[in-house]
Design a protein around this motif. Sequence first.
Motif, PDB file in Angstrom:
ATOM      1  N   ALA A 213       0.825  -1.209   0.000  1.00  0.00           N
ATOM      2  CA  ALA A 213       0.000   0.000   0.000  1.00  0.00           C
ATOM      3  C   ALA A 213       0.855   1.253   0.000  1.00  0.00           C
ATOM      4  CB  ALA A 213      -0.931  -0.005   1.214  1.00  0.00           C
ATOM      5  N   GLN A 214       1.890   1.262   0.814  1.00  0.00           N
ATOM      6  CA  GLN A 214       2.799   2.414   0.856  1.00  0.00           C
ATOM      7  C   GLN A 214       3.442   2.648  -0.498  1.00  0.00           C
ATOM      8  OE1 GLN A 214       5.417   1.295   4.053  1.00  0.00           O
ATOM      9  NE2 GLN A 214       3.846   1.573   5.617  1.00  0.00           N
ATOM     10  N   ALA A 215       3.844   1.564  -1.164  1.00  0.00           N
ATOM     11  CA  ALA A 215       4.463   1.686  -2.479  1.00  0.00           C
ATOM     12  C   ALA A 215       3.473   2.227  -3.503  1.00  0.00           C
ATOM     13  CB  ALA A 215       5.009   0.330  -2.926  1.00  0.00           C
ATOM     14  N   TYR A 216       2.233   1.752  -3.430  1.00  0.00           N
ATOM     15  CA  TYR A 216       1.210   2.237  -4.355  1.00  0.00           C
ATOM     16  C   TYR A 216       0.919   3.716  -4.137  1.00  0.00           C
ATOM     17  CZ  TYR A 216      -3.360   3.085  -6.391  1.00  0.00           C
ATOM     18  OH  TYR A 216      -4.387   3.638  -7.101  1.00  0.00           O
ATOM     19  N   LEU A 217       0.705   4.090  -2.905  1.00  0.00           N
ATOM     20  CA  LEU A 217       0.368   5.480  -2.603  1.00  0.00           C
ATOM     21  C   LEU A 217       1.517   6.424  -2.938  1.00  0.00           C
ATOM     22  CD1 LEU A 217      -1.438   4.899   0.817  1.00  0.00           C
ATOM     23  CD2 LEU A 217      -2.522   5.450  -1.365  1.00  0.00           C
ATOM     24  N   LYS A 218       2.730   5.996  -2.690  1.00  0.00           N
ATOM     25  CA  LYS A 218       3.891   6.848  -2.925  1.00  0.00           C
ATOM     26  C   LYS A 218       4.257   6.949  -4.396  1.00  0.00           C
ATOM     27  CE  LYS A 218       8.864   7.165  -1.991  1.00  0.00           C
ATOM     28  NZ  LYS A 218      10.015   6.530  -1.284  1.00  0.00           N
ATOM     29  N   ASN A 219       4.263   5.809  -5.087  1.00  0.00           N
ATOM     30  CA  ASN A 219       4.789   5.774  -6.444  1.00  0.00           C
ATOM     31  C   ASN A 219       3.765   6.023  -7.540  1.00  0.00           C
ATOM     32  OD1 ASN A 219       7.734   4.776  -6.149  1.00  0.00           O
ATOM     33  ND2 ASN A 219       6.600   3.330  -4.884  1.00  0.00           N
ATOM     34  N   PHE A 220       2.497   5.742  -7.255  1.00  0.00           N
ATOM     35  CA  PHE A 220       1.521   5.789  -8.323  1.00  0.00           C
ATOM     36  C   PHE A 220       0.342   6.715  -8.073  1.00  0.00           C
ATOM     37  CE2 PHE A 220       3.508   1.508  -8.518  1.00  0.00           C
ATOM     38  CZ  PHE A 220       4.279   1.753  -9.649  1.00  0.00           C
ATOM     39  N   LEU A 221      -0.238   6.685  -6.892  1.00  0.00           N
ATOM     40  CA  LEU A 221      -1.388   7.542  -6.639  1.00  0.00           C
ATOM     41  C   LEU A 221      -1.009   9.006  -6.721  1.00  0.00           C
ATOM     42  CD1 LEU A 221      -4.401   7.464  -5.928  1.00  0.00           C
ATOM     43  CD2 LEU A 221      -3.735   7.761  -3.533  1.00  0.00           C
ATOM     44  N   ALA A 222       0.169   9.341  -6.259  1.00  0.00           N
ATOM     45  CA  ALA A 222       0.595  10.747  -6.248  1.00  0.00           C
ATOM     46  C   ALA A 222       0.767  11.306  -7.651  1.00  0.00           C
ATOM     47  CB  ALA A 222       1.922  10.876  -5.478  1.00  0.00           C
ATOM     48  N   ARG A 223       0.891  10.411  -8.642  1.00  0.00           N
ATOM     49  CA  ARG A 223       1.116  10.872 -10.023  1.00  0.00           C
ATOM     50  C   ARG A 223      -0.188  11.169 -10.746  1.00  0.00           C
ATOM     51  NH1 ARG A 223       5.530   6.459 -12.237  1.00  0.00           N
ATOM     52  NH2 ARG A 223       7.011   6.598 -10.520  1.00  0.00           N
ATOM     53  N   GLU A 224      -1.301  10.712 -10.172  1.00  0.00           N
ATOM     54  CA  GLU A 224      -2.569  10.844 -10.897  1.00  0.00           C
ATOM     55  C   GLU A 224      -3.092  12.277 -10.860  1.00  0.00           C
ATOM     56  OE1 GLU A 224      -5.208   7.974  -9.230  1.00  0.00           O
ATOM     57  OE2 GLU A 224      -4.075   6.265  -9.978  1.00  0.00           O
TER      58      GLU A 224
END
Length: 224
Positions: A213-224
Amino acid sequence: MAGRGGVDKNSHWDGVVPPECATDSCKIFRLNKHLEWEVAREPLHHDIDTKKTCGVGPGMSFANAVKDSAAAIGLVPCAVGGTAIKEWARGGQLYDNMVKRAKAAIDGDGEIKALLWYQGESDTGSQHDVDCYKENMETLIRNVRDDLGLPSLPIIQVAIASGDIKYLEKIREIQKGIDIPNVACVDAKGLQLKEDNLHLTTEAQVQLGKFLAQAYLKNFLARE
């Protein structure tokens, strides 16, 4: 990925569900074997990885950790434990079922946000498997993105924590070294293993879900 947390040596699941893996009937759903949505609960893979007993995996703790980022979370369990990367080649049953399920999940207004990949212990058995792993993993990434029409699909893979000690670190190095855009890696090394020295404990599965979850939120959600 299918989850063996809480499963004993006699293949009995203890039924213990940590708070981090709690059911949320308003926000977290799963695609069952019939390609129908239902409320998600442990064990997530009970009707998918049917030849083994499933317990707690990282999926529910992941979903609970990211659910505030979306109106609803749809989990699409596809894992089958004890499988080598070569068994996930395009045209094979495991790969084709995964793509079929993924496409069913987005039929309508669904959107695939990420693929979580936790596999590799079965590839620590020989130098030949090590030599083929990088190419097979990179081919899998290309194929699934192509078949789903998502060239930038975020993929978060896990660097495994167990396997044949002779080749374990070599597979881990490959997993951590995959250099493809929108592919992240979290490291399971150091998480507690069960007495079989292969599968993660329930507590470790919960922690791994949080890492994902941390990896998803940090690496991908922030880019949307």
